[in-house]
Write an enzyme that holds these catalytic residues in place. Structure first.
Site, PDB file in Angstrom:
ATOM      1  N   ASN A  21       0.889  -1.181  -0.133  1.00 62.77           N
ATOM      2  CA  ASN A  21      -0.004   0.013  -0.014  1.00 62.77           C
ATOM      3  C   ASN A  21       0.974   1.229  -0.040  1.00 62.77           C
ATOM      4  O   ASN A  21       0.312   2.339   0.259  1.00 62.77           O
ATOM      5  CB  ASN A  21      -0.997  -0.201   1.239  1.00 62.77           C
ATOM      6  CG  ASN A  21      -2.097  -0.837   0.977  1.00 62.77           C
ATOM      7  OD1 ASN A  21      -2.588  -0.920  -0.070  1.00 62.77           O
ATOM      8  ND2 ASN A  21      -2.626  -1.611   2.078  1.00 62.77           N
ATOM      9  N   ASN A  22       2.170   1.157  -0.496  1.00 60.26           N
ATOM     10  CA  ASN A  22       3.214   2.413  -0.019  1.00 60.26           C
ATOM     11  C   ASN A  22       2.841   2.894  -1.715  1.00 60.26           C
ATOM     12  O   ASN A  22       3.176   2.573  -2.799  1.00 60.26           O
ATOM     13  CB  ASN A  22       4.658   1.498  -0.240  1.00 60.26           C
ATOM     14  CG  ASN A  22       5.326   2.625  -0.154  1.00 60.26           C
ATOM     15  OD1 ASN A  22       5.599   3.886  -1.102  1.00 60.26           O
ATOM     16  ND2 ASN A  22       6.638   2.391   0.361  1.00 60.26           N
ATOM     17  N   LYS A  25       5.681   3.438  -3.897  1.00 61.03           N
ATOM     18  CA  LYS A  25       6.305   2.369  -4.683  1.00 61.03           C
ATOM     19  C   LYS A  25       5.237   2.426  -6.014  1.00 61.03           C
ATOM     20  O   LYS A  25       5.703   1.883  -6.997  1.00 61.03           O
ATOM     21  CB  LYS A  25       6.210   1.205  -3.867  1.00 61.03           C
ATOM     22  CG  LYS A  25       7.647   1.162  -2.790  1.00 61.03           C
ATOM     23  CD  LYS A  25       7.482  -0.197  -2.259  1.00 61.03           C
ATOM     24  CE  LYS A  25       8.430  -0.412  -1.135  1.00 61.03           C
ATOM     25  NZ  LYS A  25       8.301  -1.852  -0.352  1.00 61.03           N
ATOM     26  N   ASP A  81      10.688  -7.973  -1.176  1.00 65.12           N
ATOM     27  CA  ASP A  81      11.194  -7.854  -0.012  1.00 65.12           C
ATOM     28  C   ASP A  81      12.604  -7.611  -0.174  1.00 65.12           C
ATOM     29  O   ASP A  81      13.343  -7.804  -1.034  1.00 65.12           O
ATOM     30  CB  ASP A  81      10.973  -9.424   0.665  1.00 65.12           C
ATOM     31  CG  ASP A  81      11.160  -9.523   2.273  1.00 65.12           C
ATOM     32  OD1 ASP A  81      10.681  -8.365   2.958  1.00 65.12           O
ATOM     33  OD2 ASP A  81      11.637 -10.305   2.944  1.00 65.12           O
ATOM     34  N   THR A  82      13.102  -6.756   0.821  1.00 70.51           N
ATOM     35  CA  THR A  82      14.287  -6.050   0.754  1.00 70.51           C
ATOM     36  C   THR A  82      15.180  -6.596   2.118  1.00 70.51           C
ATOM     37  O   THR A  82      14.525  -6.323   2.989  1.00 70.51           O
ATOM     38  CB  THR A  82      14.137  -4.564   0.561  1.00 70.51           C
ATOM     39  OG1 THR A  82      13.501  -4.436  -0.687  1.00 70.51           O
ATOM     40  CG2 THR A  82      15.667  -3.818   0.664  1.00 70.51           C
ATOM     41  N   GLY A 163      14.250   4.206   6.202  1.00 70.77           N
ATOM     42  CA  GLY A 163      14.943   3.159   6.468  1.00 70.77           C
ATOM     43  C   GLY A 163      16.543   3.432   6.765  1.00 70.77           C
ATOM     44  O   GLY A 163      16.831   4.336   7.297  1.00 70.77           O
ATOM     45  N   ARG A 192      15.898  -1.844  -5.544  1.00 71.91           N
ATOM     46  CA  ARG A 192      14.557  -2.136  -6.045  1.00 71.91           C
ATOM     47  C   ARG A 192      14.217  -1.786  -7.330  1.00 71.91           C
ATOM     48  O   ARG A 192      13.414  -2.400  -8.212  1.00 71.91           O
ATOM     49  CB  ARG A 192      13.530  -1.364  -5.032  1.00 71.91           C
ATOM     50  CG  ARG A 192      12.272  -1.803  -5.090  1.00 71.91           C
ATOM     51  CD  ARG A 192      11.183  -1.149  -4.117  1.00 71.91           C
ATOM     52  NE  ARG A 192      11.801  -0.132  -3.249  1.00 71.91           N
ATOM     53  CZ  ARG A 192      12.370  -0.017  -2.338  1.00 71.91           C
ATOM     54  NH1 ARG A 192      12.553  -1.116  -1.519  1.00 71.91           N
ATOM     55  NH2 ARG A 192      13.046   0.969  -1.631  1.00 71.91           N
TER      56      ARG A 192
HETATM   57  P1  IMP Z   1      10.632  -3.707   3.027  1.00 72.13           P
HETATM   58  O1  IMP Z   1      11.019  -5.480   2.434  1.00 72.13           O
HETATM   59  O2  IMP Z   1      10.596  -2.726   1.733  1.00 72.13           O
HETATM   60  O3  IMP Z   1       9.679  -3.726   4.065  1.00 72.13           O
HETATM   61  O4  IMP Z   1      12.048  -3.456   3.679  1.00 72.13           O
HETATM   62  C1  IMP Z   1      12.745  -4.236   4.764  1.00 72.13           C
HETATM   63  C2  IMP Z   1      13.352  -3.297   5.440  1.00 72.13           C
HETATM   64  O5  IMP Z   1      14.554  -2.534   4.789  1.00 72.13           O
HETATM   65  C3  IMP Z   1      12.940  -2.287   6.080  1.00 72.13           C
HETATM   66  O6  IMP Z   1      13.490  -1.793   7.281  1.00 72.13           O
HETATM   67  C4  IMP Z   1      13.049  -0.904   5.301  1.00 72.13           C
HETATM   68  O7  IMP Z   1      13.251   0.402   6.007  1.00 72.13           O
HETATM   69  C5  IMP Z   1      14.525  -1.336   4.673  1.00 72.13           C
HETATM   70  N1  IMP Z   1      14.531  -0.833   3.494  1.00 72.13           N
HETATM   71  C6  IMP Z   1      14.118  -1.333   2.365  1.00 72.13           C
HETATM   72  N2  IMP Z   1      14.317  -0.523   1.140  1.00 72.13           N
HETATM   73  C7  IMP Z   1      15.177   0.453   1.472  1.00 72.13           C
HETATM   74  C8  IMP Z   1      15.708   1.450   0.819  1.00 72.13           C
HETATM   75  O8  IMP Z   1      15.867   1.544  -0.393  1.00 72.13           O
HETATM   76  N3  IMP Z   1      16.443   2.216   1.627  1.00 72.13           N
HETATM   77  C9  IMP Z   1      16.707   2.167   2.922  1.00 72.13           C
HETATM   78  N4  IMP Z   1      16.144   1.238   3.738  1.00 72.13           N
HETATM   79  C10 IMP Z   1      15.233   0.154   2.997  1.00 72.13           C
END
Ligand code: IMP
Length: 206
Positions: A21-22, A25, A81-82, A163, A192
């Site tokens: 829901n971002n 993104k 997922d990051t 983040g 990403r």
């Molecule tokens: P998510 O998979 O997008 O939920 O990210 C997992 C974690 O990595 C979260 O703590 C995010 O804040 C961090 N994160 C994901 N993408 C980025 C980014 O582009 N820059 C900084 N932190 C990120």
């Protein structure tokens, strides 16, 4: 903006949900998709529950979220997922990046813990890695990965992004952290953006 509740949505090939829901993104990806493909958010399909994310790899979590949406809401879906993988910490926080400093998932706490753990470390190299899993209408799963290498600063710098951005300096940049760049600059090289570019190329070939 789509408003049709999703439990009634058939698994048609011209609708694709992004398990997010971002708004930022979603807005980034929407213009890159082939014409005729409608991108739906979780809210658009009537999904207001927290998606399961219980795997111990980025691949596992991305796939689990996308498969859950397809199974329960009947629409093709992709999820991302990051993780931030830090060499001196044996790849941590990795898949646990969001809750590194605890279940409250606070970026400030995560960054503070990371800097504490790296006190005195000479090797501050790190990699952001994103995995996007696409589950097509027929259940076929495909994965797309993107990475950016860099290093972790001694102190946070910059106010942009989110983040871990204030402490990550990409190798192919100019010593600014991601948080000191504009979103356009960051998206030219980000993990990403690279994973999404592969997804978009695949969708455009279909
Ligand atoms: P998510 O998979 O997008 O939920 O990210 C997992 C974690 O990595 C979260 O703590 C995010 O804040 C961090 N994160 C994901 N993408 C980025 C980014 O582009 N820059 C900084 N932190 C990120």
């Amino acid at each position: 903006m789509q408003t049709t509740p999703s439990n009634e949505q058939p698994a048609t090939e011209n609708k694709l949900c992004f398990a997010s829901n971002n708004a930022h993104k979603l807005a980034e990806i929407r213009p890159l998709l082939p014409p005729g493909l409608t991108l739906l958010s979780l809210a658009d399909i009537g999904c207001h529950e927290e998606l399961p994310e219980t795997q111990d790899t980025l691949e596992g979590n991305a796939r689990q979220k996308a498969e859950y949406v397809r199974e329960h809401y009947g629409v093709a879906c992709f999820a991302d997922d990051t993780g931030l993988e830090v060499a001196a910490l044996n790849g941590e926080p990795g898949v646990y990046s969001a809750r590194y400093a605890g279940p409250q998932r606070l970026a400030e706490d995560n960054v503070a813990k990371l800097l504490r753990e790296l006190t005195g470390a000479t090797d501050r190299s790190a990699t952001f890695r994103t995995v996007v899993a696409l589950v097509q209408a027929d259940g076929t799963v495909r994965e797309f990965a993107g990475e950016v290498t860099g290093s972790i600063t001694e102190t946070p710098r910059g106010t942009g992004g989110f983040g871990y951005d204030p402490v990550f300096v990409p190798t192919e940049g100019d010593q600014r952290t991601f948080a000191e760049m504009t979103s356009i600059e960051k998206n030219r090289i980000s993990h990403r953006a690279r994973a999404v570019a592969k997804l978009v190329a695949f969708l455009n070939e279909q």
